[in-house]
Design a protein around this motif. Structure first.
Motif, PDB file in Angstrom:
ATOM      1  N   ARG A 256      20.686   8.880  17.742  1.00  0.00           N
ATOM      2  CA  ARG A 256      19.949   8.164  18.789  1.00  0.00           C
ATOM      3  C   ARG A 256      18.461   8.525  18.756  1.00  0.00           C
ATOM      4  N   GLN A 257      18.149   9.796  18.567  1.00  0.00           N
ATOM      5  CA  GLN A 257      16.758  10.230  18.496  1.00  0.00           C
ATOM      6  C   GLN A 257      16.042   9.596  17.300  1.00  0.00           C
ATOM      7  N   LYS A 258      16.750   9.462  16.211  1.00  0.00           N
ATOM      8  CA  LYS A 258      16.148   8.832  15.024  1.00  0.00           C
ATOM      9  C   LYS A 258      15.767   7.386  15.318  1.00  0.00           C
ATOM     10  N   GLN A 259      16.625   6.676  16.023  1.00  0.00           N
ATOM     11  CA  GLN A 259      16.319   5.292  16.366  1.00  0.00           C
ATOM     12  C   GLN A 259      15.121   5.218  17.308  1.00  0.00           C
ATOM     13  N   ILE A 260      15.119   6.077  18.337  1.00  0.00           N
ATOM     14  CA  ILE A 260      14.016   6.073  19.303  1.00  0.00           C
ATOM     15  C   ILE A 260      12.695   6.358  18.603  1.00  0.00           C
ATOM     16  N   PHE A 261      12.662   7.393  17.769  1.00  0.00           N
ATOM     17  CA  PHE A 261      11.433   7.759  17.066  1.00  0.00           C
ATOM     18  C   PHE A 261      10.986   6.638  16.132  1.00  0.00           C
ATOM     19  N   LYS A 272       9.637  -1.833  26.385  1.00  0.00           N
ATOM     20  CA  LYS A 272      10.540  -2.934  26.688  1.00  0.00           C
ATOM     21  C   LYS A 272      11.303  -3.370  25.439  1.00  0.00           C
ATOM     22  N   GLN A 273      10.609  -3.430  24.303  1.00  0.00           N
ATOM     23  CA  GLN A 273      11.251  -3.839  23.062  1.00  0.00           C
ATOM     24  C   GLN A 273      12.309  -2.825  22.625  1.00  0.00           C
ATOM     25  N   VAL A 274      11.983  -1.523  22.784  1.00  0.00           N
ATOM     26  CA  VAL A 274      12.934  -0.478  22.398  1.00  0.00           C
ATOM     27  C   VAL A 274      14.179  -0.544  23.270  1.00  0.00           C
ATOM     28  N   ALA A 275      13.963  -0.683  24.583  1.00  0.00           N
ATOM     29  CA  ALA A 275      15.101  -0.757  25.507  1.00  0.00           C
ATOM     30  C   ALA A 275      16.011  -1.935  25.171  1.00  0.00           C
ATOM     31  N   LYS A 276      15.410  -3.074  24.880  1.00  0.00           N
ATOM     32  CA  LYS A 276      16.195  -4.265  24.542  1.00  0.00           C
ATOM     33  C   LYS A 276      16.950  -4.049  23.240  1.00  0.00           C
ATOM     34  N   ARG A 277      16.274  -3.477  22.252  1.00  0.00           N
ATOM     35  CA  ARG A 277      16.905  -3.268  20.937  1.00  0.00           C
ATOM     36  C   ARG A 277      18.085  -2.296  21.025  1.00  0.00           C
ATOM     37  N   LYS A 281      18.652  -0.737  29.999  1.00  0.00           N
ATOM     38  CA  LYS A 281      17.927  -1.455  31.041  1.00  0.00           C
ATOM     39  C   LYS A 281      16.568  -0.815  31.319  1.00  0.00           C
ATOM     40  N   SER A 282      16.437   0.475  31.060  1.00  0.00           N
ATOM     41  CA  SER A 282      15.182   1.172  31.332  1.00  0.00           C
ATOM     42  C   SER A 282      14.555   1.628  30.026  1.00  0.00           C
ATOM     43  N   HIS A 283      13.249   1.946  30.097  1.00  0.00           N
ATOM     44  CA  HIS A 283      12.531   2.404  28.916  1.00  0.00           C
ATOM     45  C   HIS A 283      13.023   3.793  28.502  1.00  0.00           C
ATOM     46  N   LEU A 284      12.756   4.149  27.268  1.00  0.00           N
ATOM     47  CA  LEU A 284      13.176   5.441  26.733  1.00  0.00           C
ATOM     48  C   LEU A 284      11.970   6.331  26.435  1.00  0.00           C
ATOM     49  N   THR A 285      10.898   6.135  27.230  1.00  0.00           N
ATOM     50  CA  THR A 285       9.671   6.889  26.971  1.00  0.00           C
ATOM     51  C   THR A 285       9.842   8.381  27.201  1.00  0.00           C
ATOM     52  N   TYR A 286      10.691   8.759  28.168  1.00  0.00           N
ATOM     53  CA  TYR A 286      10.901  10.193  28.413  1.00  0.00           C
ATOM     54  C   TYR A 286      11.531  10.849  27.188  1.00  0.00           C
ATOM     55  N   GLN A 287      12.560  10.204  26.632  1.00  0.00           N
ATOM     56  CA  GLN A 287      13.198  10.749  25.437  1.00  0.00           C
ATOM     57  C   GLN A 287      12.226  10.759  24.265  1.00  0.00           C
ATOM     58  N   ARG A 288      11.390   9.711  24.171  1.00  0.00           N
ATOM     59  CA  ARG A 288      10.377   9.672  23.111  1.00  0.00           C
ATOM     60  C   ARG A 288       9.428  10.858  23.227  1.00  0.00           C
ATOM     61  N   ASP A 289       8.973  11.146  24.458  1.00  0.00           N
ATOM     62  CA  ASP A 289       8.032  12.248  24.664  1.00  0.00           C
ATOM     63  C   ASP A 289       8.666  13.592  24.322  1.00  0.00           C
ATOM     64  N   LEU A 290       9.971  13.744  24.601  1.00  0.00           N
ATOM     65  CA  LEU A 290      10.655  14.986  24.236  1.00  0.00           C
ATOM     66  C   LEU A 290      10.663  15.165  22.719  1.00  0.00           C
ATOM     67  N   ILE A 291      10.858  14.068  21.990  1.00  0.00           N
ATOM     68  CA  ILE A 291      10.852  14.151  20.522  1.00  0.00           C
ATOM     69  C   ILE A 291       9.458  14.497  20.026  1.00  0.00           C
ATOM     70  N   ARG A 292       8.434  13.916  20.645  1.00  0.00           N
ATOM     71  CA  ARG A 292       7.054  14.244  20.253  1.00  0.00           C
ATOM     72  C   ARG A 292       6.772  15.729  20.459  1.00  0.00           C
ATOM     73  N   GLU A 293       7.234  16.265  21.614  1.00  0.00           N
ATOM     74  CA  GLU A 293       7.039  17.683  21.898  1.00  0.00           C
ATOM     75  C   GLU A 293       7.759  18.548  20.870  1.00  0.00           C
ATOM     76  N   ASP A 294       8.954  18.124  20.505  1.00  0.00           N
ATOM     77  CA  ASP A 294       9.725  18.859  19.506  1.00  0.00           C
ATOM     78  C   ASP A 294       9.008  18.845  18.160  1.00  0.00           C
ATOM     79  N   LEU A 295       8.461  17.683  17.795  1.00  0.00           N
ATOM     80  CA  LEU A 295       7.719  17.578  16.537  1.00  0.00           C
ATOM     81  C   LEU A 295       6.476  18.450  16.564  1.00  0.00           C
ATOM     82  N   LYS A 296       5.791  18.442  17.690  1.00  0.00           N
ATOM     83  CA  LYS A 296       4.581  19.254  17.838  1.00  0.00           C
ATOM     84  C   LYS A 296       4.898  20.740  17.643  1.00  0.00           C
TER      85      LYS A 296
END
Length: 340
Positions: A256-261, A272-277, A281-296
């Motif tokens: 799932r993280q691979k898809q989000i990233f 909106k596009q990510v949520a639809k894909r 129903k809601s955006h996945l920006t929080y999960q995206r930010d967690l992955i960014r922090e992990d990468l950092k």
């Protein structure tokens, strides 16, 4: 509940967008008092230009926040305080996200928009008009404004003589070629000789074909969805090291993280596009930010690559980091496109 198209049409009416501008002016005052600036906006811009950028960000926020739309349509004046409060919370989240992932995530949209505005504003082929919702252009001073549904502009093909790669496409000659192509097709759709179209409509059309977030190489038309490595990268020894780190980070991510990233960082999709894909129903920006922090955090020990190395070390080589990102996106694309 209004559809996105219905609310956009409501928003595009001059009297309604005028109210949005007043809200943006109130937001601007509060940002100045708090010494805050929206990520991606030009720090050196004059107050009027800054107000335009805040207005565009507010309009996009309202389109993507259906919960605020009914009260806004019912009584915009009464909704002002609520809209401003929600947007300021949204702005603070954007600022925190930008601060935490400063060089890991690069948003080209606003910078590209300013470049396109400058190119078309200086071009003899185009006439600039003030529009209630956005800056507009036409190919004649008699061009009239028309409303072309997004599904119609989506049918306009991308010209084959313009590279579908952000860095190569982002040149004056290509932008002008794209503009002439886009305005010509819009006039044909509208059944008239000249049309007046908003700048954001043009950029949204480009973004359908060229990701405006993370740059990537498009090798040919038959494999245009998989990111390829375009930067030369470090020397062979360091290149091998980067590839090993890419593989390690790739293996840290679950499916799932691979898809989000991949959707956010490699293809530049909106929330909106990510949520639809992904059927959410809601955006996945929080999960995206967690992955960014992990990468950092993951890259910190690799000082010559990391944009945010450990304390006491200078930031790494931007080209090396770019090579890391492109290699990671290529790896994700090659493995995930098969299952999407």
């Amino acid at each position: 509940m209004l559809s996105e198209m219905e609310f956009s049409q409501w928003l595009n009416q001059p009297q309604h967008f005028g109210q949005i501008k007043k809200m943006a002016a109130g937001i601007q005052k509060r940002l100045v008092v708090a010494n805050l600036r929206l990520p991606g906006t030009d720090a050196g811009s004059d107050p009027q230009a800054a107000l335009e950028e805040i207005t565009q960000e507010l309009a996009a926020f309202l389109i993507e926040t259906p919960g605020l739309q009914p009260m806004l349509v019912h009584d915009a004046n009464a909704a002002t305080t609520t809209v401003i409060r929600y947007f300021l919370n949204h702005a603070r989240n954007m600022i925190r996200s930008s601060a935490h992932s400063q060089d890991v995530y690069k948003d080209n949209w606003r910078a590209f928009r300013r470049h396109v505005l400058a190119v078309l504003g200086d071009a003899d082929e185009f006439v600039k008009f003030s529009a209630p919702r956005d800056m507009a252009f036409g190919r004649s001073d008699t061009a009239r404004p028309v409303l072309i549904p997004p599904e119609k502009t989506a049918e306009i093909p991308f010209p084959p003589d313009v590279p579908a790669h952000f860095e190569r496409m982002n040149q004056k000659k290509h932008i002008l070629n794209l503009a002439v192509h886009f305005w010509g097709h819009c006039a044909e759709i509208a059944g008239t000789r000249h049309v007046r179209m908003n700048l954001n409509d043009f950029i949204s059309w480009i973004a359908m074909y060229v990701p405006l977030q993370v740059t990537r190489e498009i090798p040919d038309e038959t494999d245009a969805t998989i990111p390829r490595i375009s930067t030369p990268g470090p020397d062979p020894e360091k290149k091998s090291c980067v590839e090993a780190w890419v593989n390690n980070f790739y293996n840290r991510l679950d499916a799932r993280q691979k898809q989000i990233f991949y959707y956010y960082e490699c293809l530049g999709y909106t929330g909106k596009q990510v949520a639809k894909r992904m059927g959410r129903k809601s955006h996945l920006t929080y999960q995206r930010d967690l992955i960014r922090e992990d990468l950092k955090a993951f890259l910190c020990p690799l000082e010559w690559v990391s944009p945010s190395p450990e304390k006491g070390h200078a930031p790494g080589d931007p080209d090396a980091f770019h090579f890391f990102m492109e290699t990671l996106c290529a790896t994700l694309g090659q493995n995930l496109e098969k299952t999407f």
